[in-house]
Scaffold this motif. Structure first.
Motif, PDB file in Angstrom:
ATOM      1  N   LEU A 180       3.858  -2.368   8.709  1.00  0.00           N
ATOM      2  CA  LEU A 180       2.525  -2.262   8.028  1.00  0.00           C
ATOM      3  C   LEU A 180       2.366  -2.875   6.591  1.00  0.00           C
ATOM      4  O   LEU A 180       1.468  -3.616   6.446  1.00  0.00           O
ATOM      5  CB  LEU A 180       2.284  -1.061   8.213  1.00  0.00           C
ATOM      6  CG  LEU A 180       1.248  -0.665   9.586  1.00  0.00           C
ATOM      7  CD1 LEU A 180       1.205   0.980   9.852  1.00  0.00           C
ATOM      8  CD2 LEU A 180       0.079  -1.374   9.960  1.00  0.00           C
ATOM      9  N   GLN A 181       3.461  -2.416   6.047  1.00  0.00           N
ATOM     10  CA  GLN A 181       3.442  -2.894   4.358  1.00  0.00           C
ATOM     11  C   GLN A 181       3.857  -4.209   4.377  1.00  0.00           C
ATOM     12  O   GLN A 181       3.132  -5.206   3.494  1.00  0.00           O
ATOM     13  CB  GLN A 181       4.701  -2.196   3.873  1.00  0.00           C
ATOM     14  CG  GLN A 181       4.384  -0.604   3.706  1.00  0.00           C
ATOM     15  CD  GLN A 181       2.975  -0.240   2.970  1.00  0.00           C
ATOM     16  OE1 GLN A 181       2.328  -0.892   2.353  1.00  0.00           O
ATOM     17  NE2 GLN A 181       2.624   1.186   2.978  1.00  0.00           N
ATOM     18  N   ALA A 182       4.441  -4.919   5.258  1.00  0.00           N
ATOM     19  CA  ALA A 182       4.994  -6.339   5.353  1.00  0.00           C
ATOM     20  C   ALA A 182       3.707  -7.024   5.472  1.00  0.00           C
ATOM     21  O   ALA A 182       3.538  -8.252   5.019  1.00  0.00           O
ATOM     22  CB  ALA A 182       6.117  -6.519   6.226  1.00  0.00           C
ATOM     23  N   ALA A 183       2.850  -6.457   6.681  1.00  0.00           N
ATOM     24  CA  ALA A 183       1.634  -7.449   7.012  1.00  0.00           C
ATOM     25  C   ALA A 183       0.573  -7.609   5.900  1.00  0.00           C
ATOM     26  O   ALA A 183      -0.099  -8.501   5.409  1.00  0.00           O
ATOM     27  CB  ALA A 183       1.097  -6.677   8.070  1.00  0.00           C
ATOM     28  N   VAL A 184       0.701  -6.310   4.922  1.00  0.00           N
ATOM     29  CA  VAL A 184      -0.309  -6.374   3.809  1.00  0.00           C
ATOM     30  C   VAL A 184       0.221  -7.181   2.791  1.00  0.00           C
ATOM     31  O   VAL A 184      -0.488  -8.152   2.172  1.00  0.00           O
ATOM     32  CB  VAL A 184      -0.405  -5.053   3.092  1.00  0.00           C
ATOM     33  CG1 VAL A 184      -0.784  -4.926   1.770  1.00  0.00           C
ATOM     34  CG2 VAL A 184      -1.175  -4.074   4.331  1.00  0.00           C
ATOM     35  N   PHE A 190       0.660  -1.287   0.064  1.00  0.00           N
ATOM     36  CA  PHE A 190      -0.168   0.145  -0.077  1.00  0.00           C
ATOM     37  C   PHE A 190       0.930   1.440   0.088  1.00  0.00           C
ATOM     38  O   PHE A 190       0.578   2.284   0.638  1.00  0.00           O
ATOM     39  CB  PHE A 190      -0.990   0.013   1.242  1.00  0.00           C
ATOM     40  CG  PHE A 190      -2.061  -1.047   1.099  1.00  0.00           C
ATOM     41  CD1 PHE A 190      -2.241  -1.656  -0.054  1.00  0.00           C
ATOM     42  CD2 PHE A 190      -2.970  -1.112   2.185  1.00  0.00           C
ATOM     43  CE1 PHE A 190      -3.324  -2.685  -0.095  1.00  0.00           C
ATOM     44  CE2 PHE A 190      -3.962  -2.263   2.073  1.00  0.00           C
ATOM     45  CZ  PHE A 190      -4.231  -2.905   1.064  1.00  0.00           C
ATOM     46  N   GLY A 191       2.125   1.153  -0.660  1.00  0.00           N
ATOM     47  CA  GLY A 191       2.927   2.246  -0.655  1.00  0.00           C
ATOM     48  C   GLY A 191       4.294   1.533  -1.293  1.00  0.00           C
ATOM     49  O   GLY A 191       4.327   0.631  -1.952  1.00  0.00           O
ATOM     50  N   ASP A 192       5.384   2.339  -1.082  1.00  0.00           N
ATOM     51  CA  ASP A 192       6.884   1.618  -1.430  1.00  0.00           C
ATOM     52  C   ASP A 192       7.304   0.577  -0.689  1.00  0.00           C
ATOM     53  O   ASP A 192       6.986   0.385   0.402  1.00  0.00           O
ATOM     54  CB  ASP A 192       7.682   2.616  -1.547  1.00  0.00           C
ATOM     55  CG  ASP A 192       7.794   3.520  -3.173  1.00  0.00           C
ATOM     56  OD1 ASP A 192       7.499   3.042  -3.833  1.00  0.00           O
ATOM     57  OD2 ASP A 192       7.806   4.706  -2.843  1.00  0.00           O
ATOM     58  N   GLY A 193       7.945  -0.363  -1.215  1.00  0.00           N
ATOM     59  CA  GLY A 193       8.568  -1.366  -0.746  1.00  0.00           C
ATOM     60  C   GLY A 193       9.347  -2.148  -1.509  1.00  0.00           C
ATOM     61  O   GLY A 193       9.253  -2.169  -2.762  1.00  0.00           O
TER      62      GLY A 193
END
Length: 389
Positions: free
Chosen positions: A239-243, A196-199
């Motif tokens: 949070l991004q990793a969880a998504v 839900f963003g960069d990663g």
């Protein structure tokens, strides 16, 4: 003024997210409840799961795909004085990653049918200073692993895969990221597996590279406040990793859907080959994960033809893209590298021909037919104009 109604969007992420909204909300709430927003449990779990899914051993999450390349190369001990071969036909992040570690990028041309790096061209630029090659698994199709491994063995080079567009892609029994010493992935929202963003993430089977990468993303620290090398702050948010962890179980099916959509495009566009509409060649069969579905608008008599087709599709609410309109060696920022127009003719020609059509899981047959019908109508209109002259 009426706003144009989008009939077929280029990407529609809602079709992915709505069916699993509960899982996504639970994943986010779990992080909120634990409060481990940086280097938390979900990150460690996702690193393990994604590396395993890619047939590798270790995953190290970072802030972006670009950092995965730059820090990954640094973790592989590539730096000043080293030459790194990469294709001119790629997103600039690949080139920027090489420049960030102080290495010298050696660009080469691409295969005009697949748009992938031309290994025969790469063989001609190997020198005593060449340390690595970066195959870019472009559009979701891997560069041939067998050819890559033979190439690397012949010239004693390190393979660093740019797999930013190739999550779980397969070819010749290998998965993207499992061929070389290390591989970089991006989780930009529109990727096959998107946050839900960069990663981004580096994956590798080498524990020393993985440990160095863990340090580099966290200020070069071997332990808190003990900095053993110059690193940076580049950590994939928990949070991004969880998504991403919540979405990962669905990735294989989403990739299969993309491949099936591409097969429909291939079949329906086949009659337009004589009119110069030619899909980029798939040499990987079901292993191509089609991050993008790209066609060539091949007409040497009308360089503006692609733009006309894109404009006409846009006018009826069909979104398209161009990946990428300017090869790396012709980008204004990199003129100092010394490359000139004409150095890489296949890449330069493709940049003027390629057009990316809508591609995402959930794109239905009627929408595919609509896209092809509009392209066919445009082609028929052009033919009628020629006959009337």
């Amino acid at each position: 003024m009426n706003k144009m109604v989008v009939r077929v969007p280029f990407v529609d992420l809602n079709l992915q997210h709505q069916p699993i909204q509960n899982q996504l909300e639970q994943a986010i709430n779990s992080v909120l409840n634990r409060g481990d927003f940086v280097l938390g449990k979900a990150l460690a779990d996702f690193e393990t799961a994604f590396a395993a899914a890619s047939n590798s051993e270790y995953g190290v999450g970072v802030a972006s795909g670009t950092d995965a390349i730059a820090l990954g190369l640094q973790a592989c001990n590539i730096g000043v004085g080293d030459e790194v071969i990469l294709p001119a036909n790629t997103f600039v992040a690949t080139l920027i990653g090489v420049l960030r570690v102080g290495a010298k990028p050696i660009l080469v041309d691409c295969d005009p049918d697949t748009a992938l790096i031309d290994l025969a061209a790469a063989a001609k630029v190997v020198t005593a200073q060449t340390k690595a090659i970066i195959p870019v698994h472009l559009y979701g199709q891997m560069v041939s692993p067998k050819q890559l491994l033979d190439f690397a063995a012949t010239y004693k080079l390190l393979i660093f895969e740019d797999a930013a567009q190739a999550h779980l892609a397969e070819r010749e029994g290998y998965r993207a990221g499992s061929v070389g010493t290390a591989a970089a992935f991006s989780f930009y929202p529109s990727k096959n597996l998107g946050a839900f963003g960069d990663g981004g993430m580096l994956i590798t089977k080498d524990p020393e590279i993985a440990q160095k990468m863990v340090r580099l993303r966290n200020y070069g620290a071997a332990q808190k406040y003990v900095h053993v090398e110059p690193g940076t702050n580049s950590r994939l948010d928990t949070l991004q990793a969880a998504v991403l962890l919540a979405k990962l179980p669905y990735l294989q099916q989403w990739n299969s859907d993309r491949n099936a959509i591409a097969q429909q495009y291939d079949t329906q566009l086949a009659p337009l080959a004589s009119a110069g509409i030619i899909p980029i060649q798939n040499q990987s069969g079901a292993g191509h994960v089609y991050h993008l579905y790209v066609i060539k608008v091949d007409d040497p008599t009308s360089p503006e033809r692609r733009q006309q087709i894109q404009d006409k599709l846009s006018a009826v609410g069909i979104q398209t893209g161009i990946h990428y309109p300017i090869p790396c060696h012709l980008q204004p920022a990199f003129t100092y590298l010394g490359y000139q127009p004409g150095d890489f003719p296949h890449s330069e020609k493709l940049a003027k021909q390629i057009l990316s059509l809508p591609m995402y899981p959930g794109l239905n047959s009627s929408q595919i037919q609509e896209v092809v019908a509009e392209i066919t109508s445009i082609m028929s209109g052009e033919q009628q104009q020629l006959l009337s002259v």
